[in-house]
Design an enzyme around this catalytic site. Sequence first.
Site, PDB file in Angstrom:
ATOM      1  CG  ASP A 159       5.095  -0.881  -9.074  1.00  0.00           C
ATOM      2  OD1 ASP A 159       4.081  -0.883  -8.360  1.00  0.00           O
ATOM      3  OD2 ASP A 159       5.129  -0.352 -10.201  1.00  0.00           O
ATOM      4  CG  ASP A 220       0.315   4.319 -11.972  1.00  0.00           C
ATOM      5  OD1 ASP A 220       0.451   4.028 -10.761  1.00  0.00           O
ATOM      6  OD2 ASP A 220       0.778   3.632 -12.903  1.00  0.00           O
TER       7      ASP A 220
HETATM    8  C1  GLA Z   1       3.104   1.036 -11.787  1.00  0.00           C
HETATM    9  C2  GLA Z   1       3.548   2.205 -10.943  1.00  0.00           C
HETATM   10  C3  GLA Z   1       4.020   3.335 -11.828  1.00  0.00           C
HETATM   11  C4  GLA Z   1       5.173   2.849 -12.698  1.00  0.00           C
HETATM   12  C5  GLA Z   1       4.732   1.631 -13.495  1.00  0.00           C
HETATM   13  C6  GLA Z   1       5.881   0.986 -14.248  1.00  0.00           C
HETATM   14  O1  GLA Z   1       1.963   1.317 -12.550  1.00  0.00           O
HETATM   15  O2  GLA Z   1       2.510   2.656 -10.093  1.00  0.00           O
HETATM   16  O3  GLA Z   1       4.430   4.447 -11.047  1.00  0.00           O
HETATM   17  O4  GLA Z   1       6.280   2.557 -11.893  1.00  0.00           O
HETATM   18  O5  GLA Z   1       4.157   0.629 -12.653  1.00  0.00           O
HETATM   19  O6  GLA Z   1       5.498  -0.133 -14.964  1.00  0.00           O
END
Ligand code: GLA
Length: 412
Positions: A159, A220
């Site tokens: 990430d 997301d």
């Molecule tokens: C980000 C990513 C998600 C997830 C969260 C975890 O928002 O895009 O897919 O992995 O972090 O904290």
Amino acid sequence: MVKMLRCIVVLTALVVSAHGLDNGLALTPPMGWMSWERFRCNIDCKNQPNDCIGEKLFMDMADRMVEDGFKDAGYEYVNIDDCWDLKERDSAGKLQADPDRFPSGIKKLADYVHSRGLKLGIYNDFGTKTCGGYPGSLGHLEVDAKTFAEWGVDMLKMDGCYADVKTMPQGYSNMTKALNATGRPILFSCSWPDYERASKIQPDYKLIAKNCNIWRNYIDIQDSWDSVLKIIDYYAQEQDTLAAVSAPGSFNDPDMLIIGDFSLSVEQAKAQMAMWSILAAPMLMSNDLRTISPEFREILLNKEVIKINQDPSGKMGKRVMQSGNVEVWSRELGFLDEYALAFLNRGTEGTPLNFTVQLKDLGLRPGIYFLIEIFEDKDIADFDTDSYFSTIITPNGVSFIHAYPSQFYNSV
Ligand code: GLA
């Protein structure tokens, strides 16, 4: 004959070398399960032992994947997302799994997942901290790559929270090198372009495809149809750029499948499944496989849809028509003029819509095609690209068609 056609296509694909990260992985979009969307950062194993981020959750999902047909259908990776570790590294600078929630440790969990014929994925962050506030990999890339390899990890989602976006092209490429140096093939999922997009920097997708097997482009996914549509819209807007880099070994990742969670209807779930197949997207479910209802399980296990998602050409489909509430998406399959066509009805009028179109307006090469309705597994008929084809699409749903060139299909 269709089977023979498939054999030719698969053999051709085997001689097409991957142009992505050179680890031989993700020659077709990876399939599996990932904890984030459904289970988030629930670390309360005392009160919610079945739903917290701990080894039991991942063992349960591995069991369900094997016993309920997901493994046989192609789902392979069991992925731990954020919140699996302690907030501090150990005295040697290594990440350490939370011992209360992962009492056997990640290596043992990997052994268990492997013993079930599956693969284990893990999560970390390129910056100083993960999005959930756990230790990031900045300054620790080599040691983290080595640790994951020692544990027997097969996939890493990296990430990009708490990081300087401008350093990502170099930094993620350094992680690619560190992963390669371990000698263990680890599928690399990068969030780098998503963070660049958010900072209004144009991602260099050629470089990204060289360094990552899959990469997140956009925000997301959440548990809602609206969220699914937003992602589809972004892919339509960027389709020329994104389709140009979709190939064996390197795929755009529109985020997890939310089929079987709290929000999507059966028709919407079919639409997500069809659209993710058209997009050649990773099929990473985030749901509770222990309690999922049969109608959603059936959608996730649909062999014909999975076959389209896993088409060896690795091409990403595009939106080829918009008409009122209907969008038509088309993906070229194989190497012999086959297509998947998704007719997506975004309308909310409570009655199915009859949509008519000439196939030639959808970009099919001129000729006669045999059409199959994929979810119904129903042969339709031969259609000339000049003739009119009608299909009925439910509101918030999809009609999903496989078009084979007739000369192959009819000579069975
Ligand atoms: C980000 C990513 C998600 C997830 C969260 C975890 O928002 O895009 O897919 O992995 O972090 O904290």
